[in-house]
Every structure is written in C-alpha cells, then in structure tokens.
Design a protein around this motif. Structure first.
Motif, PDB file in Angstrom:
ATOM      1  N   PRO A  45       0.831  -1.430   0.341  1.00 20.42           N
ATOM      2  CA  PRO A  45      -0.286  -0.118  -0.118  1.00 20.42           C
ATOM      3  C   PRO A  45       0.919   1.202  -0.044  1.00 20.42           C
ATOM      4  N   ALA A  46       0.942   2.449  -1.096  1.00 20.75           N
ATOM      5  CA  ALA A  46       1.114   3.729  -0.883  1.00 20.75           C
ATOM      6  C   ALA A  46       1.203   4.024   1.184  1.00 20.75           C
ATOM      7  N   THR A  47       0.509   4.032   1.511  1.00 19.96           N
ATOM      8  CA  THR A  47       0.455   4.531   3.223  1.00 19.96           C
ATOM      9  C   THR A  47       1.431   3.385   4.069  1.00 19.96           C
ATOM     10  N   TYR A  48       1.792   2.405   3.603  1.00 14.05           N
ATOM     11  CA  TYR A  48       2.893   1.080   4.340  1.00 14.05           C
ATOM     12  C   TYR A  48       4.089   2.368   4.382  1.00 14.05           C
ATOM     13  N   GLN A  49       4.566   1.963   5.704  1.00 16.69           N
ATOM     14  CA  GLN A  49       5.287   2.466   6.678  1.00 16.69           C
ATOM     15  C   GLN A  49       6.088   1.767   7.726  1.00 16.69           C
ATOM     16  N   LYS A  50       7.474   2.292   7.440  1.00 16.81           N
ATOM     17  CA  LYS A  50       8.614   1.776   8.829  1.00 16.81           C
ATOM     18  C   LYS A  50       9.149   2.869   9.245  1.00 16.81           C
ATOM     19  N   THR A  51       9.152   1.942  10.567  1.00 16.28           N
ATOM     20  CA  THR A  51      10.004   2.974  11.557  1.00 16.28           C
ATOM     21  C   THR A  51      11.608   2.610  12.449  1.00 16.28           C
ATOM     22  N   ASN A  52      11.975   1.224  11.894  1.00 12.87           N
ATOM     23  CA  ASN A  52      13.483   0.515  12.366  1.00 12.87           C
ATOM     24  C   ASN A  52      14.388   1.225  11.608  1.00 12.87           C
ATOM     25  N   LEU A  53      14.934   2.663  11.239  1.00  6.62           N
ATOM     26  CA  LEU A  53      15.670   2.758  10.682  1.00  6.62           C
ATOM     27  C   LEU A  53      17.175   2.567  11.012  1.00  6.62           C
ATOM     28  N   LEU A  54      18.464   2.227  10.311  1.00 11.24           N
ATOM     29  CA  LEU A  54      19.416   1.602  11.191  1.00 11.24           C
ATOM     30  C   LEU A  54      20.240   3.192  11.454  1.00 11.24           C
ATOM     31  N   SER A  55      20.735   2.379  12.681  1.00 11.68           N
ATOM     32  CA  SER A  55      21.239   3.888  13.597  1.00 11.68           C
ATOM     33  C   SER A  55      22.142   4.109  13.218  1.00 11.68           C
ATOM     34  N   GLU A  56      23.282   3.854  11.792  1.00  6.20           N
ATOM     35  CA  GLU A  56      24.427   4.264  11.330  1.00  6.20           C
ATOM     36  C   GLU A  56      23.474   5.096  10.131  1.00  6.20           C
ATOM     37  N   VAL A  57      22.640   4.546   9.654  1.00  4.98           N
ATOM     38  CA  VAL A  57      21.987   5.377   8.671  1.00  4.98           C
ATOM     39  C   VAL A  57      21.229   6.339   9.104  1.00  4.98           C
ATOM     40  N   ALA A  58      20.885   6.494  10.524  1.00  2.00           N
ATOM     41  CA  ALA A  58      19.862   7.431  11.182  1.00  2.00           C
ATOM     42  C   ALA A  58      21.145   8.465  11.246  1.00  2.00           C
ATOM     43  N   THR A  59      22.516   8.136  11.461  1.00  2.00           N
ATOM     44  CA  THR A  59      22.980   9.758  12.106  1.00  2.00           C
ATOM     45  C   THR A  59      23.698   9.926  10.585  1.00  2.00           C
ATOM     46  N   LEU A  60      24.090   9.557   9.282  1.00  2.00           N
ATOM     47  CA  LEU A  60      24.386   9.901   8.219  1.00  2.00           C
ATOM     48  C   LEU A  60      23.411  10.770   7.680  1.00  2.00           C
ATOM     49  N   LEU A  61      22.146  10.097   7.696  1.00  2.00           N
ATOM     50  CA  LEU A  61      21.276  10.878   7.249  1.00  2.00           C
ATOM     51  C   LEU A  61      21.022  12.504   8.603  1.00  2.00           C
ATOM     52  N   GLY A  62      21.438  12.333   9.669  1.00  2.00           N
ATOM     53  CA  GLY A  62      21.000  13.590  10.223  1.00  2.00           C
ATOM     54  C   GLY A  62      19.579  13.467  10.130  1.00  2.00           C
ATOM     55  N   ILE A  63      19.122  12.620  11.248  1.00  2.00           N
ATOM     56  CA  ILE A  63      17.542  12.325  11.203  1.00  2.00           C
ATOM     57  C   ILE A  63      17.387  10.919  12.625  1.00  2.00           C
ATOM     58  N   PRO A  64      16.993  11.211  13.536  1.00  2.00           N
ATOM     59  CA  PRO A  64      16.041  10.286  14.015  1.00  2.00           C
ATOM     60  C   PRO A  64      15.891   8.206  13.948  1.00  2.00           C
ATOM     61  N   THR A  65      16.500   7.689  14.558  1.00  2.00           N
ATOM     62  CA  THR A  65      15.815   6.285  14.464  1.00  2.00           C
ATOM     63  C   THR A  65      14.472   6.044  14.456  1.00  2.00           C
ATOM     64  N   GLY A  66      13.298   6.883  14.958  1.00  4.21           N
ATOM     65  CA  GLY A  66      12.109   6.546  14.651  1.00  4.21           C
ATOM     66  C   GLY A  66      11.639   7.406  13.962  1.00  4.21           C
ATOM     67  N   THR A  67      12.378   7.837  13.118  1.00  7.51           N
ATOM     68  CA  THR A  67      11.832   8.551  11.703  1.00  7.51           C
ATOM     69  C   THR A  67      10.704   7.903  10.708  1.00  7.51           C
ATOM     70  N   PRO A  68       9.446   8.122  10.642  1.00 11.50           N
ATOM     71  CA  PRO A  68       8.765   6.717  10.337  1.00 11.50           C
ATOM     72  C   PRO A  68       8.777   6.855   7.936  1.00 11.50           C
ATOM     73  N   PHE A  69       9.535   6.539   7.625  1.00 19.61           N
ATOM     74  CA  PHE A  69       9.479   5.903   6.143  1.00 19.61           C
ATOM     75  C   PHE A  69       8.451   5.572   5.516  1.00 19.61           C
ATOM     76  N   PHE A  70       7.543   5.801   3.926  1.00 23.89           N
ATOM     77  CA  PHE A  70       6.669   5.495   3.620  1.00 23.89           C
ATOM     78  C   PHE A  70       6.945   5.008   2.688  1.00 23.89           C
ATOM     79  N   MET A  71       5.896   4.178   1.954  1.00 23.49           N
ATOM     80  CA  MET A  71       6.292   3.507   0.417  1.00 23.49           C
ATOM     81  C   MET A  71       6.288   4.426  -0.292  1.00 23.49           C
TER      82      MET A  71
END
Length: 288
Positions: free
Chosen positions: A1-27
């Motif tokens: 679904p277009a509204t499908y989301q995940k929030t388990n961002l890898l900590s190293e990726v979150a650090t690289l992007l400069g965003i919290p690990t709990g940031t939701p990503f939507f399909m």
C-alpha cells in the motif's frame, strides 16, 4: 500500500542522514499518481494534466476504469481511491523538436517564448492543418511504437507558423483523446488542473482549454508530485483529517472560447480517423 510505513531505521543510516532512528518512511506512490493529490484533483470531475517532456491526463475515482484496448492505467492510492488515466510520449518534446529542427537558423524564432508567440499568432484550427504528434511513437490510447508524426491537410497557404500551431494543437488533441475515454467511463470533467513545464506557455494553455472545451487552471506548486507525497504522509500521520483540508490559491485560469468549440470538434473528428487509416502505412516505413 502507498501508506505502508517502517520506522526501524538502522542507527548508522540515521546518523548519516542526521535524522532520528524513529523517523517513519512511507512506501509512497508514483509521480503521476501523487500529482493528482498535489493538484487537488480529488474527484472524477476534475482532471490533472501534466505536461513535461511527455504528458498525461488523470482523474481520481472510486473504481478502476476498464478500458483494456486503450490500456488506461489504474493506480490504487488508498483503499477505495484510484488514480486512472493515460500517458502520451509526445508533449513538451514536440516543441523542442520544432525549435531545434523546424526553426533552426530562423532569425526571429530562437527561443521557446518566440515559438509560443508564433503559435499564438495563428488562428485556431491552423486553417485546416492537422498534426499527428507521434514523433516518439505513442502510448495511450494507440500503444504503437511504430507510429510516426504526420502533417495532414498541408496547402500552399500554410507556412511555418501554421505548422507550429498545428503541432501544438496535435498535442492538445492527443490529450483530449485520453480525456474523452476517461469521461466515457467516469462522467463529465468540468475542469483541468495543469502542472509541468508548459504551464507558462499561455498560448498552449488557451488552446488546451479551447480544444477540450474545459476550464484550465494552472497549478502554482513547483512540483505537484512532491506536494502530493507530503499530503499522503500528513493524512496518514493524522496531521490532517482529509485531503480537502489542503487549500491554496490557483494560478491563472483559462476559459474556453465558445467560438472555437465547434471547429475544434470537427477537426478532432478528423484527427481520430487519421491513425487508423495510416497505421499500415506507418508500419511499412521502418523497413526503409
């Protein structure tokens, strides 16, 4: 679904992007699908038209549109909401072809503004000159990679200005052909909301209004697809209750000229006959 989301961002990726690990990503969804949201085309009586290099017409419906021969697309945006329409290969690239080939070396037509000014200088209907804009083959509604561009009705009275106007009208007729199919399935469309690179070309916007006999509203959003993606997330996150909560002022509005409705309908009838009559001839050309 277009509204499908995940929030388990890898900590190293979150650090690289400069965003919290709990940031939701939507399909999310495709650019054309989201452009309907970003253009506030939320019902079947308002169509979104995007004209960039290529072009498309889409409406938002409660049920998919069944047009298998023309292969009208149906994207599921969310439960009970479909974005249905068709795309053409030949939009803004037709004007690029005109400028780079038809007007190469022309002293008074050097820019797109010059070209659009020339288009506006010729009266509606190009004095009986028609153009099939299939320079790059075509998708909806004919789905034929062997189709090609054709000028039809060429007379001694026609000059380069007529050929430019006819090419612009050919793009308009191609979009109108898809719009007509959507209206057959979903009912009348009262308004076109247009986005993309050609919205600044007032001559093209006006002829689109005249050909379709619809009100044309220019979108002021820089990118209707990106705005639509934001709207999808705002609703899913509970920041807005409904898409209708989003409002902004429209850009310029082009009203159809009643004097052009009948001539354009007659030309459109001829336009629709040309491809079926020329298909076999078009298919014989590639062998040369």
């Amino acid at each position: 679904p277009a509204t499908y989301q995940k929030t388990n961002l890898l900590s190293e990726v979150a650090t690289l992007l400069g965003i919290p690990t709990g940031t939701p990503f939507f399909m999310g969804a495709s650019d054309g699908c989201l452009a309907n949201l970003g253009s506030l085309c939320l019902s079947s009586d308002v169509a979104a038209v995007t004209i960039g290099t290529s072009a498309a017409v889409r409406v938002t419906t409660k049920n998919p549109v069944q047009k298998p021969e023309q292969m009208i697309f149906n994207y599921l945006l969310e439960e009970g909401t479909y974005v249905s329409g068709g795309a053409i290969n030949n939009g803004g690239n037709v004007f690029q072809w005109l400028l780079n080939n038809m007007f190469i070396g022309h002293t008074s037509v050097k820019t797109y503004d010059d070209l659009f000014g020339l288009v506006a200088s010729v009266k509606a209907g190009s004095e009986g000159l028609l153009f099939l804009p299939y320079l790059h083959g075509e998708r909806a509604p004919i789905w034929d990679e062997k189709s090609c561009g054709v000028y039809f009705g060429l007379k001694a009275r026609h000059g380069l200005a007529h050929m430019a106007r006819a090419a612009a009208e050919g793009v308009g007729f191609a979009l109108y052909q898809i719009l007509s199919l959507l209206e057959e399935a979903c009912g009348p469309v009262r308004q076109l909301r247009v986005s993309g690179g050609l919205v600044e070309a007032s001559a093209v916007m006006q002829l689109l209004a005249d050909i379709t006999n619809k009100e044309v509203v220019v979108q002021q959003t820089d990118d209707a697809s990106a705005i639509g993606a934001a709207m999808l997330v705002l609703k899913e996150c509970g920041m807005i209750a409904d898409y209708n909560a989003i409002h902004w002022e429209d850009g310029q509005v082009y009203l159809p000229d009643a004097h052009h409705a009948d001539p354009y309908q007659k030309l459109f009838t001829v336009y629709k006959k040309l491809y079926p009559l020329l298909k076999d001839a078009m298919h014989s050309i590639p062998q040369f």
